[in-house]
Design a protein around this motif. Structure first.
Motif, short mmCIF file in Angstrom:
data_model
loop_
_atom_site.label_atom_id
_atom_site.label_comp_id
_atom_site.label_asym_id
_atom_site.label_seq_id
_atom_site.Cartn_x
_atom_site.Cartn_y
_atom_site.Cartn_z
N MET A 1 89.20 55.74 2.98
CA MET A 1 89.29 56.27 1.64
C MET A 1 88.46 55.39 0.70
SD MET A 1 92.59 56.77 -0.85
CE MET A 1 93.47 57.81 0.25
N ALA A 2 87.68 56.03 -0.12
CA ALA A 2 86.82 55.31 -1.06
C ALA A 2 87.64 54.80 -2.24
CB ALA A 2 85.72 56.23 -1.57
N THR A 3 87.27 53.64 -2.71
CA THR A 3 87.90 53.07 -3.89
C THR A 3 87.06 53.42 -5.11
OG1 THR A 3 88.73 51.23 -2.59
CG2 THR A 3 88.69 50.94 -4.97
N VAL A 4 87.71 53.91 -6.13
CA VAL A 4 87.00 54.29 -7.35
C VAL A 4 87.32 53.26 -8.42
CG1 VAL A 4 86.72 56.03 -9.14
CG2 VAL A 4 87.09 56.72 -6.76
N THR A 5 86.28 52.66 -8.98
CA THR A 5 86.47 51.70 -10.06
C THR A 5 86.13 52.39 -11.37
OG1 THR A 5 85.79 49.92 -8.60
CG2 THR A 5 85.76 49.46 -10.96
#
Length: 60
Positions: A1-5
């Motif tokens: 899962m990609a981390t969104v900043t």
């Protein structure tokens, strides 16, 4: 899962100024010449001190 900043909010006036600057580049008759210069002579556009982990053309 990609981390969104999350990015900080940009004031509308700064966003508008950025859009106007981008339009100026698109309408500038010399801009394609500058782009061509960068593409053909990317080794002259920066120094090793500017980007220590970067190589022209992305070569390792």
């Amino acid at each position: 899962m990609a981390t969104v900043t999350p990015k900080p909010a940009v004031p509308a006036s700064d966003e508008l100024a950025g859009c106007i600057a981008e339009q100026a580049h698109l309408l500038d008759p010399a801009d394609p010449l500058f782009v061509r210069l960068v593409c053909e002579h990317d080794d002259c556009c920066s120094t090793d001190a500017d980007y220590p982990n970067w190589t022209p053309g992305g070569q390792a």
